[in-house]
Design an enzyme around this catalytic site. Structure first.
Site, PDB file in Angstrom:
ATOM      1  N   HIS A 293     -53.076   9.898  12.083  1.00 59.14           N
ATOM      2  CA  HIS A 293     -52.020  10.493  11.265  1.00 59.14           C
ATOM      3  C   HIS A 293     -52.064  12.001  11.404  1.00 59.14           C
ATOM      4  O   HIS A 293     -53.145  12.587  11.559  1.00 59.14           O
ATOM      5  CB  HIS A 293     -52.183  10.101   9.782  1.00 59.14           C
ATOM      6  N   GLU A 346     -48.150   2.197   9.124  1.00 53.30           N
ATOM      7  CA  GLU A 346     -47.401   1.240   9.938  1.00 53.30           C
ATOM      8  C   GLU A 346     -48.153  -0.061  10.165  1.00 53.30           C
ATOM      9  O   GLU A 346     -47.566  -1.133  10.215  1.00 53.30           O
ATOM     10  CB  GLU A 346     -47.054   1.865  11.293  1.00 53.30           C
TER      11      GLU A 346
HETATM   12  C1  LIG Z   1     -49.671   9.956  14.222  1.00 53.42           C
HETATM   13  C2  LIG Z   1     -50.061  10.803  15.437  1.00 53.42           C
HETATM   14  C3  LIG Z   1     -48.774  11.196  16.216  1.00 53.42           C
HETATM   15  C4  LIG Z   1     -50.814  12.060  14.972  1.00 53.42           C
HETATM   16  O1  LIG Z   1     -51.102  12.788  16.109  1.00 53.42           O
HETATM   17  P1  LIG Z   1     -51.988  14.111  16.113  1.00 53.42           P
HETATM   18  O2  LIG Z   1     -51.794  14.852  14.844  1.00 53.42           O
HETATM   19  O3  LIG Z   1     -51.718  14.822  17.384  1.00 53.42           O
HETATM   20  O4  LIG Z   1     -53.438  13.494  16.146  1.00 53.42           O
HETATM   21  P2  LIG Z   1     -54.850  14.226  15.956  1.00 53.42           P
HETATM   22  O5  LIG Z   1     -54.709  15.709  16.102  1.00 53.42           O
HETATM   23  O6  LIG Z   1     -55.405  13.669  14.724  1.00 53.42           O
HETATM   24  O7  LIG Z   1     -55.686  13.643  17.158  1.00 53.42           O
HETATM   25  C5  LIG Z   1     -55.473  14.020  18.408  1.00 53.42           C
HETATM   26  C6  LIG Z   1     -56.498  13.292  19.326  1.00 53.42           C
HETATM   27  O8  LIG Z   1     -56.740  11.963  18.842  1.00 53.42           O
HETATM   28  C7  LIG Z   1     -56.161  11.018  19.754  1.00 53.42           C
HETATM   29  N1  LIG Z   1     -55.422  10.037  18.996  1.00 53.42           N
HETATM   30  C8  LIG Z   1     -54.652  10.278  17.888  1.00 53.42           C
HETATM   31  N2  LIG Z   1     -54.117   9.115  17.471  1.00 53.42           N
HETATM   32  C9  LIG Z   1     -54.557   8.156  18.320  1.00 53.42           C
HETATM   33  C10 LIG Z   1     -54.320   6.774  18.408  1.00 53.42           C
HETATM   34  N3  LIG Z   1     -53.533   6.150  17.549  1.00 53.42           N
HETATM   35  N4  LIG Z   1     -54.914   6.092  19.409  1.00 53.42           N
HETATM   36  C11 LIG Z   1     -55.714   6.724  20.288  1.00 53.42           C
HETATM   37  N5  LIG Z   1     -55.971   8.034  20.254  1.00 53.42           N
HETATM   38  C12 LIG Z   1     -55.388   8.747  19.288  1.00 53.42           C
HETATM   39  C13 LIG Z   1     -55.238  11.833  20.622  1.00 53.42           C
HETATM   40  O9  LIG Z   1     -55.060  11.232  21.874  1.00 53.42           O
HETATM   41  C14 LIG Z   1     -55.963  13.134  20.706  1.00 53.42           C
HETATM   42  O10 LIG Z   1     -57.090  12.983  21.569  1.00 53.42           O
HETATM   43  P3  LIG Z   1     -57.487  14.143  22.613  1.00 53.42           P
HETATM   44  O11 LIG Z   1     -57.716  15.381  21.801  1.00 53.42           O
HETATM   45  O12 LIG Z   1     -58.708  13.607  23.257  1.00 53.42           O
HETATM   46  O13 LIG Z   1     -56.320  14.293  23.522  1.00 53.42           O
HETATM   47  C15 LIG Z   1     -51.021  10.016  16.345  1.00 53.42           C
HETATM   48  O14 LIG Z   1     -52.172   9.653  15.636  1.00 53.42           O
HETATM   49  C16 LIG Z   1     -50.371   8.809  16.972  1.00 53.42           C
HETATM   50  O15 LIG Z   1     -49.677   8.926  17.974  1.00 53.42           O
HETATM   51  N6  LIG Z   1     -50.612   7.570  16.404  1.00 53.42           N
HETATM   52  C17 LIG Z   1     -50.019   6.388  16.933  1.00 53.42           C
HETATM   53  C18 LIG Z   1     -48.539   6.274  16.527  1.00 53.42           C
HETATM   54  C19 LIG Z   1     -48.371   5.887  15.088  1.00 53.42           C
HETATM   55  O16 LIG Z   1     -49.024   4.967  14.593  1.00 53.42           O
HETATM   56  N7  LIG Z   1     -47.459   6.600  14.411  1.00 53.42           N
HETATM   57  C20 LIG Z   1     -47.163   6.360  13.013  1.00 53.42           C
HETATM   58  C21 LIG Z   1     -47.683   7.476  12.167  1.00 53.42           C
HETATM   59  S1  LIG Z   1     -47.458   7.122  10.426  1.00 53.42           S
END
Ligand SMILES: CC(C)(COP(=O)(O)OP(=O)(O)OC[C@H]1O[C@@H](n2cnc3c(N)ncnc32)[C@H](O)[C@@H]1OP(=O)(O)O)[C@@H](O)C(=O)NCCC(=O)NCCS
Length: 413
Positions: A293, A346
């Protein structure tokens, strides 16, 4: 009646300015994506990511989901306080009056619902709301009386489930159903989709959907809410703000695809495949849907609420999801150390909706039924401020001004 009688009006003067890192021209640089920037004052609620807590006005949103209906929370966000029983009866009657489609729109809906092959519902909802605004003469919020703004906001929020359910049924070759006065908002949504009377279905369906709807009404200054407020700040009408918010919401990084979490569960198939499946995806750089998140670094409180509902109801999908969740969190902790990646709303939402009998193409529309209340409450709050939201951008092109070349003399340099 004003949008909120208990809070002072918000003015641009009350908005604190971001910690300045001033660049030439007196402009203030802020982080990419405006992360960590406060861009408005709001009395509607907040998200405290590090605590795993969010609230609507002064109440925990999760406590509200456990104890109150969607109409209570709708009233809270529009009026600034929870309703007493007389206010609730009156509010429910107002909602019932605003749910029906105007005949002209009802006539156009079959063409709108069935045009083209895309199964996406949000673009059709956007179009239908634009038509509604044209038919009913939606007023710009700028210069409108507070009671007229409120009426337009109530209309858009109340008619959204009728439109979505009508579009859904028409696409399946079924006739839209007329809203049944007297039903709770959650029961109405299920009725409009299926025609099934609430008395004839498992009461856990209505309760679970009501709790889901309450916990997804609002969630801080997310992209669609911000979009609604930007459009409102121009003085445009409520429907324009909501249509723009729907556009932002339709993106996969925002509200666009809760069904992807269910697709992941389908793909995994059985708990013994989960570990291998997750490792393969994460090592190849993919993200696991339903985890992580932008704000929460703890368990998403909405996921915790919905997990409880799903597990109490039980069944194969809930048991399977419980096993998969444990594996995904363990593997993510190992492969992304220090990231604190947990389950988000989700993952368990899809289990709860599936248990309540909602088809997967209804997951995003169901989210929209509650979020439109959050958007319209934000529109009403933003409309109290006459300051247009108009930031600046850093220019990164060629130095300007350059002499304007004659036709066909444009240099490639
Ligand atoms: C929600 C989301 C967009 C937040 O992204 P974010 O703020 O950039 O995430 P963070 O900064 O906490 O983390 C970034 C790192 O964790 C990883 N990461 C974050 N969510 C991940 C997931 N669901 N699966 C695998 N890796 C994940 C990223 O690849 C990144 O890794 P890196 O630095 O090695 O490249 C992201 O967690 C995501 O894409 N989740 C899946 C989609 C989803 O469920 N969306 C609904 C949200 S309510």
């Amino acid at each position: 009646m004003t949008a909120s009688t208990s809070t002072p009006p918000i003015t641009s003067q009350t908005i604190p300015v971001a910690t300045p890192a001033t660049s030439p021209g007196g402009l203030i640089d802020v982080p990419a994506g405006l992360a960590g920037v406060r861009a408005a004052d709001t009395a509607l609620g907040d998200v405290r990511g590090s605590e795993g807590f969010y609230h609507y006005r002064q109440y925990s949103a999760i406590d509200l989901a456990r104890t109150r209906t969607l109409e209570d929370v709708w009233f809270l966000q529009f009026e600034g306080h929870l309703p007493d029983s007389a206010e609730l009866v009156d509010f429910r009657a107002q909602i019932d009056e605003l749910r029906d489609l105007p005949p002209q729109l009802a006539d156009m809906l079959p063409a709108l619902a069935t045009a083209g092959s895309s199964s996406a519902m949000l673009p059709r909802l956007r179009t239908a709301l634009s038509m509604l605004a044209s038919i009913e003469g939606s007023r710009p919020v700028y210069g409108a009386r507070p009671e007229d703004r409120r009426r337009d906001a109530m209309r858009v929020a109340a008619v959204t489930p009728t439109l979505l359910a009508g579009i859904y049924r028409l696409r399946r070759g079924e006739s839209p159903l007329a809203p049944r006065p007297g039903l709770s908002a959650a029961a109405q949504w299920l009725y409009l989709l299926t025609g099934q009377e609430p008395e004839s279905r498992d009461p856990r369906d209505v309760s679970a959907i009501d709790q889901y709807l309450v916990c997804t009404v609002d969630h801080g200054f997310n992209a669609s809410t911000f979009t609604a407020r930007v459009v409102t700040s121009t003085g445009a009408d409520v429907a324009s703000a909501v249509c723009s918010a729907i556009g932002a919401f339709s993106g996969p990084l925002h509200g666009g695809a809760p069904d992807r979490a269910l697709a992941a569960l389908d793909d995994i198939g059985s708990p013994d495949r989960a570990e291998e499946w997750v490792r393969a995806r994460v090592t190849s750089g993919e993200r696991i849907m339903g985890f992580g998140h932008a704000v929460y670094r703890t368990d998403d409180p909405r996921a915790a609420l919905l997990r409880g509902i799903a597990q109490e109801r039980g069944g194969r999908l809930a048991e399977f999801a419980t096993e998969v969740e444990k594996t995904v969190i363990r593997v993510l902790a190992e492969l992304k150390p220090g990231r604190s990646l947990n389950t988000n709303v989700e993952f368990w939402a899809v289990v709860v909706m599936e248990q309540a009998g909602l088809a997967r193409d209804l997951f995003t529309p169901t989210f929209t039924v509650s979020r439109v209340i959050g958007w319209t409450a934000n529109v009403l709050e933003q409309a109290q401020d006459s300051k247009i939201i108009r930031p600046s951008a850093r220019y990164t092109g060629l130095p300007a001004p350059q002499p304007v070349p004659e036709l066909d003399q444009v240099s490639a340099a």
